[in-house]
Design a protein around this motif. Structure first.
Motif, short mmCIF file in Angstrom:
data_model
loop_
_atom_site.label_atom_id
_atom_site.label_comp_id
_atom_site.label_asym_id
_atom_site.label_seq_id
_atom_site.Cartn_x
_atom_site.Cartn_y
_atom_site.Cartn_z
N THR A 201 -8.67 9.34 -10.34
CA THR A 201 -8.99 7.87 -10.46
C THR A 201 -8.49 6.83 -9.50
OG1 THR A 201 -9.10 8.63 -13.01
CG2 THR A 201 -8.82 6.07 -12.43
N THR A 202 -7.44 7.14 -9.13
CA THR A 202 -6.71 6.05 -8.48
C THR A 202 -7.57 5.99 -7.32
OG1 THR A 202 -4.44 6.37 -9.04
CG2 THR A 202 -4.60 5.71 -6.72
N LEU A 203 -8.31 7.18 -6.30
CA LEU A 203 -8.92 7.12 -5.22
C LEU A 203 -10.42 6.51 -5.45
CD1 LEU A 203 -7.80 10.67 -3.87
CD2 LEU A 203 -7.72 8.44 -2.63
N GLU A 204 -10.93 6.61 -6.60
CA GLU A 204 -12.25 6.29 -6.99
C GLU A 204 -12.00 4.49 -7.02
OE1 GLU A 204 -13.93 9.77 -9.66
OE2 GLU A 204 -12.74 8.40 -10.62
N VAL A 205 -11.03 3.95 -7.77
CA VAL A 205 -10.75 2.79 -7.48
C VAL A 205 -10.57 2.15 -6.33
CG1 VAL A 205 -9.12 0.69 -8.37
CG2 VAL A 205 -9.75 2.74 -9.98
N ALA A 206 -9.76 2.95 -5.43
CA ALA A 206 -9.64 2.38 -3.90
C ALA A 206 -10.92 2.54 -3.20
CB ALA A 206 -8.56 3.44 -3.32
N THR A 207 -11.71 3.47 -3.52
CA THR A 207 -12.83 3.51 -2.78
C THR A 207 -13.89 2.38 -3.14
OG1 THR A 207 -13.06 5.87 -2.63
CG2 THR A 207 -15.10 4.71 -2.70
N ALA A 208 -13.88 2.01 -4.41
CA ALA A 208 -14.55 0.85 -5.16
C ALA A 208 -14.12 -0.40 -4.25
CB ALA A 208 -14.74 0.74 -6.38
N ARG A 209 -12.78 -0.74 -4.13
CA ARG A 209 -12.36 -1.75 -3.68
C ARG A 209 -12.69 -1.87 -2.34
NH1 ARG A 209 -6.15 -1.87 -6.53
NH2 ARG A 209 -6.96 -2.61 -8.59
N VAL A 210 -12.59 -0.96 -1.31
CA VAL A 210 -12.78 -1.02 0.04
C VAL A 210 -14.19 -1.35 0.02
CG1 VAL A 210 -12.98 0.32 2.03
CG2 VAL A 210 -10.89 0.54 0.61
N TYR A 211 -15.11 -0.57 -0.50
CA TYR A 211 -16.50 -0.81 -0.38
C TYR A 211 -16.99 -2.31 -1.01
CZ TYR A 211 -21.40 -0.44 -1.25
OH TYR A 211 -22.99 -0.64 -1.29
N ASN A 212 -16.31 -2.82 -1.81
CA ASN A 212 -16.67 -4.17 -2.40
C ASN A 212 -16.04 -5.16 -1.45
OD1 ASN A 212 -17.95 -3.30 -4.71
ND2 ASN A 212 -16.15 -3.72 -5.93
N TRP A 213 -15.15 -4.86 -0.72
CA TRP A 213 -14.32 -5.69 0.18
C TRP A 213 -15.37 -5.81 1.59
CZ3 TRP A 213 -13.01 -4.76 5.32
CH2 TRP A 213 -12.10 -5.69 6.16
N VAL B 284 0.83 -1.20 -0.14
CA VAL B 284 0.02 0.26 0.16
C VAL B 284 0.86 1.18 0.04
CG1 VAL B 284 -1.75 1.29 1.14
CG2 VAL B 284 -1.69 -1.31 1.39
N GLN B 285 0.55 2.22 -0.84
CA GLN B 285 1.36 3.39 -0.77
C GLN B 285 0.60 4.38 -0.29
OE1 GLN B 285 3.01 4.56 -4.83
NE2 GLN B 285 1.92 6.50 -4.42
N LYS B 286 0.95 4.90 0.87
CA LYS B 286 0.17 6.05 1.81
C LYS B 286 0.20 7.36 0.92
CE LYS B 286 -1.34 3.31 5.05
NZ LYS B 286 -2.89 3.22 5.65
N SER B 287 -0.80 8.17 1.07
CA SER B 287 -0.61 9.32 0.54
C SER B 287 0.28 10.35 1.62
CB SER B 287 -2.13 10.08 1.18
OG SER B 287 -2.04 11.39 0.64
N GLY B 288 1.00 11.19 0.67
CA GLY B 288 2.36 11.77 1.43
C GLY B 288 3.46 11.24 1.19
N LEU C 128 -13.58 5.12 3.90
CA LEU C 128 -14.09 5.78 2.74
C LEU C 128 -14.50 7.27 3.00
CD1 LEU C 128 -16.58 2.96 2.34
CD2 LEU C 128 -14.85 3.46 0.99
N LYS C 129 -14.39 7.64 4.11
CA LYS C 129 -14.76 9.24 4.51
C LYS C 129 -13.36 9.90 4.05
CE LYS C 129 -16.21 12.55 7.71
NZ LYS C 129 -16.39 12.68 9.10
N SER C 130 -12.23 9.34 4.45
CA SER C 130 -10.89 9.99 4.20
C SER C 130 -10.59 10.10 2.71
CB SER C 130 -9.86 8.99 4.96
OG SER C 130 -8.50 9.49 4.64
N PHE C 131 -10.93 8.70 2.05
CA PHE C 131 -10.81 9.00 0.46
C PHE C 131 -11.71 9.91 -0.24
CE2 PHE C 131 -9.45 4.10 0.13
CZ PHE C 131 -8.43 4.30 0.77
N GLN C 132 -13.16 10.21 0.22
CA GLN C 132 -13.78 11.12 -0.22
C GLN C 132 -13.31 12.63 -0.09
OE1 GLN C 132 -16.22 10.39 -2.38
NE2 GLN C 132 -16.25 12.66 -2.62
N GLU C 133 -12.73 12.62 1.21
CA GLU C 133 -12.24 14.11 1.52
C GLU C 133 -11.09 14.25 0.59
OE1 GLU C 133 -11.12 13.90 5.78
OE2 GLU C 133 -13.38 14.23 6.14
N MET C 134 -10.22 13.27 0.35
CA MET C 134 -8.94 13.62 -0.57
C MET C 134 -9.45 13.73 -1.93
SD MET C 134 -5.87 10.94 0.61
CE MET C 134 -7.05 9.38 1.17
N ILE C 135 -10.62 12.87 -2.45
CA ILE C 135 -11.13 13.21 -3.90
C ILE C 135 -11.55 14.70 -3.88
CG2 ILE C 135 -12.89 12.86 -5.44
CD1 ILE C 135 -12.69 9.92 -4.52
#
Length: 207
Positions: free
Chosen positions: A171-183, A4-8, A39-46
């Protein structure tokens, strides 16, 4: 956590951070209790990336309007300088030889005719913005405009590069969001199949 590549942990040349790349959700989210916050963190970053994208787009539009004006002004300065230097080389005694007839644009539909003599081209007046106009010797004007054009073109190139980078991060965050949601959906089904979700479902029904 190695996958996993963390933001920052990285950024582009202008300091825009890389978005986290979620390769294995299990390495990024250890339990379902962390899903909502993630998911909330991803949405804030988006939202932050979209805000930067909007500002960069606005700057790009401004530069695309500004660069042709600088180019046109620089071409005119070069033309006046060339005529002045040519007249100096000719060493003509006739004043008429150095006269230039031209039309000045007063607004989009109104022009004024003027005659410019060689001595009037030793300096030019340039708008610097905010209703400020300064006189420059023609050689300095050419140097200044050349540098200004180079800087504007570099800024435009950087903006276009940043826009592409920002879209990739979104796009990377949207994919990450979908993966976490599906998980989370898969884990919820597993818990339900194993009977772990019975109490939760009963609690929801009672509510």
């Amino acid at each position: 956590m190695a996958a996993v590549q963390k933001s920052g942990e990285g950024s582009n040349p202008r300091g825009i951070p890389l978005a986290p790349f979620v390769d294995n959700v299990g390495d990024y989210v250890s339990s379902r209790s962390e899903v909502e916050g993630t998911l909330k963190s991803f949405q804030e970053m988006i939202s932050k990336y979209q805000f930067m994208e909007m500002n960069t787009q606005r700057r790009t539009v401004g530069l695309k309007e500004k660069i042709p004006d600088i180019q046109k002004t620089l071409e005119m300065v070069k033309f006046l300088k060339m005529r002045r230097d040519k007249d100096d080389d000719d060493d003509s005694d006739e004043e008429e030889e150095g006269l230039l007839e031209t039309n000045f644009e007063l607004n989009d539909t109104l022009y004024a005719r003027a005659t410019i003599s060689k001595k009037d081209t030793d300096e030019v007046y340039l708008w610097l913005g905010a209703n400020v106009m300064l006189a420059y010797p023609i050689d300095e004007a050419q140097t200044m405009l050349t540098e200004k054009l180079r800087a504007a073109e570099l800024s435009l190139s950087n903006c276009e590069e940043d826009l592409e980078f920002l879209r990739e991060q979104i796009t990377t965050l949207e994919v990450a969001t979908a993966r976490v949601y599906n998980w989370d959906v898969v884990q919820r089904r597993k818990d339900k199949a194993e009977g772990k979700g019975d109490d939760e479902d009963k609690g929801d029904s009672a509510g």
